[in-house]
Design a protein around this motif. Structure first.
Motif, PDB file in Angstrom:
ATOM      1  N   HIS A  15      13.289  76.888  59.637  1.00 25.71           N
ATOM      2  CA  HIS A  15      12.453  77.674  60.338  1.00 25.71           C
ATOM      3  C   HIS A  15      13.347  78.272  61.558  1.00 25.71           C
ATOM      4  O   HIS A  15      13.952  77.244  62.178  1.00 25.71           O
ATOM      5  N   VAL A  16      13.475  79.548  61.769  1.00 24.60           N
ATOM      6  CA  VAL A  16      14.071  79.809  63.054  1.00 24.60           C
ATOM      7  C   VAL A  16      13.230  80.654  63.875  1.00 24.60           C
ATOM      8  O   VAL A  16      12.505  81.500  63.619  1.00 24.60           O
ATOM      9  N   THR A  17      13.242  80.292  65.372  1.00 20.33           N
ATOM     10  CA  THR A  17      12.419  80.907  66.257  1.00 20.33           C
ATOM     11  C   THR A  17      13.313  81.508  67.358  1.00 20.33           C
ATOM     12  O   THR A  17      14.162  81.019  67.805  1.00 20.33           O
ATOM     13  N   ILE A  18      13.275  82.979  67.335  1.00 20.22           N
ATOM     14  CA  ILE A  18      13.991  83.717  68.504  1.00 20.22           C
ATOM     15  C   ILE A  18      13.272  84.291  69.406  1.00 20.22           C
ATOM     16  O   ILE A  18      12.192  84.946  69.194  1.00 20.22           O
ATOM     17  N   VAL A  19      13.788  84.275  70.670  1.00 26.00           N
ATOM     18  CA  VAL A  19      13.224  84.722  71.692  1.00 26.00           C
ATOM     19  C   VAL A  19      14.056  86.473  71.841  1.00 26.00           C
ATOM     20  O   VAL A  19      15.131  86.580  71.968  1.00 26.00           O
ATOM     21  N   ILE A  20      13.088  87.428  72.026  1.00 25.98           N
ATOM     22  CA  ILE A  20      13.708  88.863  72.282  1.00 25.98           C
ATOM     23  C   ILE A  20      13.005  89.424  73.553  1.00 25.98           C
ATOM     24  O   ILE A  20      11.626  89.474  73.290  1.00 25.98           O
ATOM     25  N   HIS A  21      13.576  89.899  74.404  1.00 32.13           N
ATOM     26  CA  HIS A  21      12.964  90.498  75.543  1.00 32.13           C
ATOM     27  C   HIS A  21      12.363  91.873  75.118  1.00 32.13           C
ATOM     28  O   HIS A  21      12.852  92.674  74.179  1.00 32.13           O
ATOM     29  N   PRO A  22      11.241  92.352  75.592  1.00 32.67           N
ATOM     30  CA  PRO A  22      10.690  93.763  75.158  1.00 32.67           C
ATOM     31  C   PRO A  22      11.377  94.671  75.851  1.00 32.67           C
ATOM     32  O   PRO A  22      12.296  94.529  76.798  1.00 32.67           O
ATOM     33  N   ARG A  23      11.296  96.058  75.052  1.00 33.33           N
ATOM     34  CA  ARG A  23      12.085  96.908  75.567  1.00 33.33           C
ATOM     35  C   ARG A  23      11.311  97.743  77.177  1.00 33.33           C
ATOM     36  O   ARG A  23      12.226  98.000  77.561  1.00 33.33           O
ATOM     37  N   LYS A  24      10.230  97.653  76.895  1.00 33.01           N
ATOM     38  CA  LYS A  24       9.348  98.157  78.217  1.00 33.01           C
ATOM     39  C   LYS A  24       8.360  97.338  78.347  1.00 33.01           C
ATOM     40  O   LYS A  24       7.793  96.693  77.516  1.00 33.01           O
ATOM     41  N   GLU A  25       7.843  97.266  79.569  1.00 31.76           N
ATOM     42  CA  GLU A  25       6.498  96.588  79.986  1.00 31.76           C
ATOM     43  C   GLU A  25       5.579  97.549  80.056  1.00 31.76           C
ATOM     44  O   GLU A  25       5.557  98.515  80.938  1.00 31.76           O
ATOM     45  N   GLU A  26       4.307  97.525  79.333  1.00 30.68           N
ATOM     46  CA  GLU A  26       3.151  98.629  79.518  1.00 30.68           C
ATOM     47  C   GLU A  26       2.217  97.844  80.104  1.00 30.68           C
ATOM     48  O   GLU A  26       1.534  96.596  80.017  1.00 30.68           O
ATOM     49  N   ASP A  27       1.432  98.733  81.276  1.00 32.76           N
ATOM     50  CA  ASP A  27       0.256  98.185  81.812  1.00 32.76           C
ATOM     51  C   ASP A  27      -1.023  97.643  80.962  1.00 32.76           C
ATOM     52  O   ASP A  27      -1.563  96.836  81.150  1.00 32.76           O
ATOM     53  N   GLU A  28      -0.943  98.368  79.610  1.00 30.84           N
ATOM     54  CA  GLU A  28      -1.771  98.136  78.735  1.00 30.84           C
ATOM     55  C   GLU A  28      -1.656  96.974  77.921  1.00 30.84           C
ATOM     56  O   GLU A  28      -2.526  96.622  76.924  1.00 30.84           O
ATOM     57  N   PHE A  66      12.429  95.008  72.035  1.00 33.01           N
ATOM     58  CA  PHE A  66      13.718  95.766  72.144  1.00 33.01           C
ATOM     59  C   PHE A  66      14.438  95.661  70.868  1.00 33.01           C
ATOM     60  O   PHE A  66      14.809  95.019  69.894  1.00 33.01           O
ATOM     61  N   GLY A  67      15.086  97.017  70.288  1.00 35.52           N
ATOM     62  CA  GLY A  67      15.821  97.120  69.156  1.00 35.52           C
ATOM     63  C   GLY A  67      15.112  98.230  68.171  1.00 35.52           C
ATOM     64  O   GLY A  67      14.149  98.771  68.416  1.00 35.52           O
ATOM     65  N   SER A  68      15.675  98.107  66.940  1.00 36.59           N
ATOM     66  CA  SER A  68      14.998  98.990  65.876  1.00 36.59           C
ATOM     67  C   SER A  68      13.803  98.309  65.182  1.00 36.59           C
ATOM     68  O   SER A  68      13.293  97.008  65.435  1.00 36.59           O
ATOM     69  N   ALA A  69      13.352  98.683  64.124  1.00 43.04           N
ATOM     70  CA  ALA A  69      12.215  98.188  63.244  1.00 43.04           C
ATOM     71  C   ALA A  69      12.553  97.220  62.636  1.00 43.04           C
ATOM     72  O   ALA A  69      11.759  96.490  62.023  1.00 43.04           O
ATOM     73  N   LYS A  70      13.927  96.799  62.519  1.00 34.00           N
ATOM     74  CA  LYS A  70      14.435  95.638  61.501  1.00 34.00           C
ATOM     75  C   LYS A  70      13.749  94.405  62.181  1.00 34.00           C
ATOM     76  O   LYS A  70      13.544  93.312  61.216  1.00 34.00           O
ATOM     77  N   VAL A  71      13.561  94.070  63.253  1.00 38.42           N
ATOM     78  CA  VAL A  71      13.041  92.931  63.893  1.00 38.42           C
ATOM     79  C   VAL A  71      11.714  92.703  63.198  1.00 38.42           C
ATOM     80  O   VAL A  71      11.436  91.667  62.865  1.00 38.42           O
ATOM     81  N   SER A  72      10.869  93.705  63.362  1.00 41.18           N
ATOM     82  CA  SER A  72       9.414  93.459  62.868  1.00 41.18           C
ATOM     83  C   SER A  72       9.528  93.118  61.377  1.00 41.18           C
ATOM     84  O   SER A  72       8.595  92.796  60.887  1.00 41.18           O
ATOM     85  N   GLN A  73      10.422  94.097  60.688  1.00 41.31           N
ATOM     86  CA  GLN A  73      10.334  93.849  59.105  1.00 41.31           C
ATOM     87  C   GLN A  73      10.977  92.395  58.562  1.00 41.31           C
ATOM     88  O   GLN A  73      10.504  92.129  57.757  1.00 41.31           O
ATOM     89  N   GLU A  74      12.001  91.973  59.353  1.00 39.85           N
ATOM     90  CA  GLU A  74      12.529  90.848  58.838  1.00 39.85           C
ATOM     91  C   GLU A  74      11.764  89.654  59.415  1.00 39.85           C
ATOM     92  O   GLU A  74      11.697  88.638  58.544  1.00 39.85           O
ATOM     93  N   SER A  75      11.116  89.564  60.439  1.00 38.36           N
ATOM     94  CA  SER A  75      10.341  88.404  60.809  1.00 38.36           C
ATOM     95  C   SER A  75       8.927  88.311  60.163  1.00 38.36           C
ATOM     96  O   SER A  75       8.278  88.988  59.536  1.00 38.36           O
ATOM     97  N   ASP A  76       8.818  86.880  60.155  1.00 36.80           N
ATOM     98  CA  ASP A  76       7.536  86.375  59.289  1.00 36.80           C
ATOM     99  C   ASP A  76       6.406  86.355  60.431  1.00 36.80           C
ATOM    100  O   ASP A  76       5.245  86.599  59.981  1.00 36.80           O
TER     101      ASP A  76
END
Length: 510
Positions: free
Chosen positions: A406-419, A427-437
């Motif tokens: 199991h690999v756990t990775i910390v990635i900073h957000p691209r932007k911070e939203e009040d809501e 941060f990055g493209s859609a590949k992060v959400s596609q590859e992650s479980d």
């Protein structure tokens, strides 16, 4: 040589010689086992000391044997009309098979049938008729057509079903030479080969035979029967397949069900929200249950991270309890927690190499990368940085899958939203959400009190295992550096009502 291994009839397999059953490793077992009952779940899983029991039993029964890395060869399959044959006994389970007479079974079968194997006066294969077909399969053979009588288009379509094409094909002459026939849209064939030993004893060139052979089954294609038993086991033992549960974060266990090998988890959250502190306790929880862990902290020096972990482990502010330091330090040193020595920018090749060594040497089951941006470098434009990140994610994904780690990775957000943050904030493209479980987000919400302040909660934004999402409040104990032990002090009393209101507004989603 042509093996009948690839041909199937609609009722089952068409055997002209029943000894062909021993060749069907992919579709059936080596041979019908002596045990009639087949349990749904194996009641006798592999044992480390099985080989010792096997050898002791053979010695007690005066059976000579030879030992290899994977099996024990015993000279005990006898008959009067043929010399004794070797029975191969697997070291892990004790399953056995004799290539001479096609007998096979479990270790219990071997012990119960030993006297029969030693005392029989004939080889079972010698007494079998050349053709032994059930009426239904005999009828299929009778209704089948010879290759010469088939339309060429029908023949081409049939061959294509078995993986033959213009590059890899069988000529009509070859099909006729081996007596192949067509029944409906399937190939059926009599059984010819000799096995490898027979070919060698007959003077055939085994190297030439192997060089002229090619696979006729595509290993990239499976049928339902391939994983039917695995599905059954997952349904019957769902808790075991769900993975290791968190003791400090029961709400996380309720949503994610557990921590599973071979998965990729992404954790994100705004700057200063406590990602590293949470991840420290999140991984420590699992490590205390025996999960070997490798922590790569590229942002915080290793000894400072270990100080946080030791505080979380002891549950004390050790700066105020120095008399207990040695006690907890000695205990902490015995848990399977390992740390990478990297700090700051580092190449992905060196990190992956270190992870691979750790898996091989220390049997690491969980790797934490905090954080991904430290492998990105600074010499990239936005487009190049996205491509670089996609490459990193792909390599970590492959590492997790190939090493069942199991690999756990910390990635900073691209932007911070009040809501609040979402998956698209990473941060990055859609590949992060596609590859992650799994995707975990530490959210923050400002409290509407005079003293201000905020409350944090952990949101499970993606859960590939069973799809359940949810969120639960995190309460940070500054003395213990812990998110798992909420405690209200006098200083917190003025925000307790707002905290309770927020807890009610963010229930775990079912």
């Amino acid at each position: 040589m042509l093996s009948a291994l690839i041909f199937r009839s609609t009722s089952n397999y068409l055997f002209v010689n029943p000894s062909i059953k021993q060749l069907f490793h992919s579709f059936n077992s080596i041979n019908a086992p002596l045990s009639v009952k087949q349990p749904l779940i194996d009641p006798n899983p592999p044992l480390v000391g099985q080989a010792i029991e096997i050898k002791e039993f053979l010695r007690q029964n005066s059976i000579s044997f030879d030992e290899s890395w994977t099996c024990i060869k015993a000279l005990c399959c006898r008959s009067t009309n043929k010399p004794s044959g070797f029975i191969h006994i697997g070291k892990e389970r004790g399953d056995f098979a004799c290539l001479k007479c096609a007998t096979s079974g479990t270790w219990e079968d071997f012990k119960s049938q030993l006297q029969n194997l030693r005392s029989r006066t004939f080889c079972p294969k010698a007494s079998l008729p050349l053709i032994l077909l059930p009426d239904e399969e005999r009828d299929i053979w009778g209704k089948s057509k010879a290759i010469a009588d088939c339309d060429k288009d029908v023949l081409d379509i049939t061959l294509s079903r078995y993986g033959f094409n213009e590059e890899y094909t069988l000529s009509t002459d070859t099909l006729q030479r081996y007596g192949l026939r067509i029944y409906q849209d399937q190939l059926i064939a009599p059984f010819y080969p000799m096995n490898a030993q027979g070919a060698f004893m007959s003077g055939h060139n085994l190297k030439t035979i192997m060089n002229e052979s090619f696979a006729v089954i595509n290993k990239c294609i499976e049928q339902f029967d391939t994983f039917r038993d695995l599905i059954r086991d997952e349904l019957l033992q769902r808790t075991r397949f769900a993975g290791l549960t968190w003791q400090r974060f029961p709400m996380l266990t309720q949503i994610l069900k557990g921590h599973r090998a071979g998965e990729l988890t992404v954790l994100t959250g705004s700057t200063g929200c406590g990602k590293t502190t949470f991840l420290s306790e999140y991984s420590l929880d699992l490590c205390l249950q025996g999960l070997s862990t490798l922590f790569g902290s590229f942002e915080i020096q290793t000894h400072r991270l270990a100080k946080v972990m030791l505080t979380q482990y002891s549950g004390l502010n050790l700066s105020k309890n120095m008399d207990a330091f040695d006690k907890f330090a000695d205990q902490f040193a015995r848990i399977p927690m390992f740390f990478m020595t990297f700090h700051g920018q580092e190449s992905i090749d060196k990190v992956i190499h270190t992870m691979g060594n750790a898996v091989a040497i220390h049997d690491i089951k969980h790797v934490i990368i905090d954080n991904l941006q430290f492998m990105m470098g600074m010499d990239y434009s936005n487009g190049d940085r996205f491509f670089k990140q996609d490459t990193l994610i792909h390599r970590f994904r492959n590492f997790a899958t190939n090493n069942k780690c199991h690999v756990t990775i910390v990635i900073h957000p691209r932007k911070e939203e009040d809501e609040g943050l979402t998956i698209s904030s990473i941060f990055g493209s859609a590949k992060v959400s596609q590859e992650s479980d799994n995707i975990l987000i530490i959210q923050q919400k400002k409290l509407s009190t005079a003293n201000g302040g905020n409350i944090k909660y952990l949101q499970v934004a993606k859960n590939r295992f069973d799809g359940q999402l949810g969120r639960f409040a995190l309460r940070f104990d500054k003395e213990r550096l812990s998110f798992s032990r909420p405690a209200f002090s006098r200083d917190d009393s003025n925000i307790e009502s707002d905290d309770h209101e927020l807890r009610q507004s963010i229930p775990v989603e079912q």
